[in-house]
Design an enzyme around this catalytic site. Structure first.
Site, mmCIF file in Angstrom:
data_model
loop_
_atom_site.group_PDB
_atom_site.id
_atom_site.type_symbol
_atom_site.label_atom_id
_atom_site.label_comp_id
_atom_site.label_asym_id
_atom_site.label_seq_id
_atom_site.Cartn_x
_atom_site.Cartn_y
_atom_site.Cartn_z
ATOM 1 N N TRP A 55 0.829 -1.201 0.000
ATOM 2 C CA TRP A 55 0.000 0.000 0.000
ATOM 3 C C TRP A 55 0.862 1.248 0.000
ATOM 4 C CZ3 TRP A 55 -3.079 0.004 5.342
ATOM 5 C CH2 TRP A 55 -2.223 -0.328 6.376
ATOM 6 N N HIS A 67 -10.093 16.909 -11.991
ATOM 7 C CA HIS A 67 -10.699 17.270 -10.701
ATOM 8 C C HIS A 67 -11.942 18.132 -10.858
ATOM 9 C CE1 HIS A 67 -8.147 20.865 -11.278
ATOM 10 N NE2 HIS A 67 -9.029 21.486 -10.523
ATOM 11 N N HIS A 73 -14.773 27.174 -4.066
ATOM 12 C CA HIS A 73 -13.419 27.368 -4.589
ATOM 13 C C HIS A 73 -13.165 28.849 -4.893
ATOM 14 C CE1 HIS A 73 -9.733 26.847 -6.707
ATOM 15 N NE2 HIS A 73 -10.224 26.858 -7.917
HETATM 16 MN MN MN Z 1 -9.687 23.527 -9.742
#
Ligand code: MN
Length: 254
Positions: A55, A67, A73
């Site tokens: 891992w 994304h 934001h």
């Molecule tokens: Mn962004």
């Protein structure tokens, strides 16, 4: 839907770049804080640190790789209700997507603009953009890699994006859910020179709409008729999140 998938009438298309340390992140002027690239460290690999398992620990920005941008934001969206990724109702993460093919224009002009006339020409061919749909700007920019992706020059990045009028049209006249691009941001590389600066961020998020960027393989989507699945991680007060973006599209057997 399960039957349609099994028969091949519907196919699943991956619109996501692979997360790795080499994938470019946005670079802001040096006086500002910077977005972190993806990092991965091995915890164990079937060895003395963990004989039966492998891992990694990973780290990155909320805005690394393919994304999602949430309303909080941007300063214009700071007070939008349910504006953080953990607050957005999950039905917002599944919905129709319209794809405006700007690839020919972007191949000729790296500062190509998505304008209202371009949107209207698309609608004349494909029909009116329905309310509450995602709209993607296809540029084939995702085929670029390395320095050509950000395309930085002395005066900043050069990459295609929408005009303020186009974003306002999509939000106010077409009531879109969100806007997606293949470039590092929803705005053009030179988006700081518009009024308002970074109009996609400012107008979308100020109106509670979402962004997707660093999308890939938009050439595999039909202009209309695909169903998008884009669910960000449930980060408390998160402003965005890397995610796997999938689309259900009519398949060969459809
Ligand atoms: Mn962004």
């Amino acid at each position: 839907m399960a039957l349609a998938l099994a028969s091949g009438a519907v196919e699943v298309v991956d619109l996501t770049h692979t997360l790795d340390p080499d994938f470019p992140v946005i670079i802001l002027p040096p006086e500002f804080g910077q977005c972190a690239r993806f990092r991965m460290e091995e915890v164990s690999a079937y060895d003395h640190r963990g004989p039966g398992w492998k891992w990694h620990n990973i780290s990155m920005s909320e805005h690394t790789g393919t994304h999602f941008d949430a309303p909080v934001h941007w300063i214009s969206g700071r007070d939008v209700a349910n504006g953080a990724v953990d607050e957005i109702p999950v039905d917002r993460f599944v919905g129709p997507v319209c794809v405006i093919d700007c690839s020919a224009g972007a191949a000729e002009d790296e500062d190509y603009e998505l304008t209202v006339p371009v949107i209207e020409a698309w609608e004349a061919e494909h029909g009116r953009i329905p309310a509450d749909a995602w709209v993607f700007m296809r540029t084939d920019w995702s085929r670029r890699s390395g320095a050509a992706y950000l395309n930085m020059r002395e005066d900043g990045a050069h990459s295609p994006g929408p005009t303020p009028e186009a974003v306002r049209f999509l939000v106010e006249q077409r009531d879109i859910r969100g806007f997606g691009t293949e470039t590092v941001g929803t705005d053009a590389g030179q988006g700081m020179h518009y009024n308002p600066p970074y109009p996609a961020h400012y107008i979308l998020h100020g109106n509670g709409r979402y962004g997707l960027q660093c999308l890939a393989h938009l050439d595999r989507l039909p202009a209309t008729g695909a169903l998008l699945m884009a669910a960000p991680l449930k980060i408390r007060n998160g402003t965005g999140s890397p995610l796997r973006v999938l689309a259900l599209v009519p398949g060969e057997a459809g």
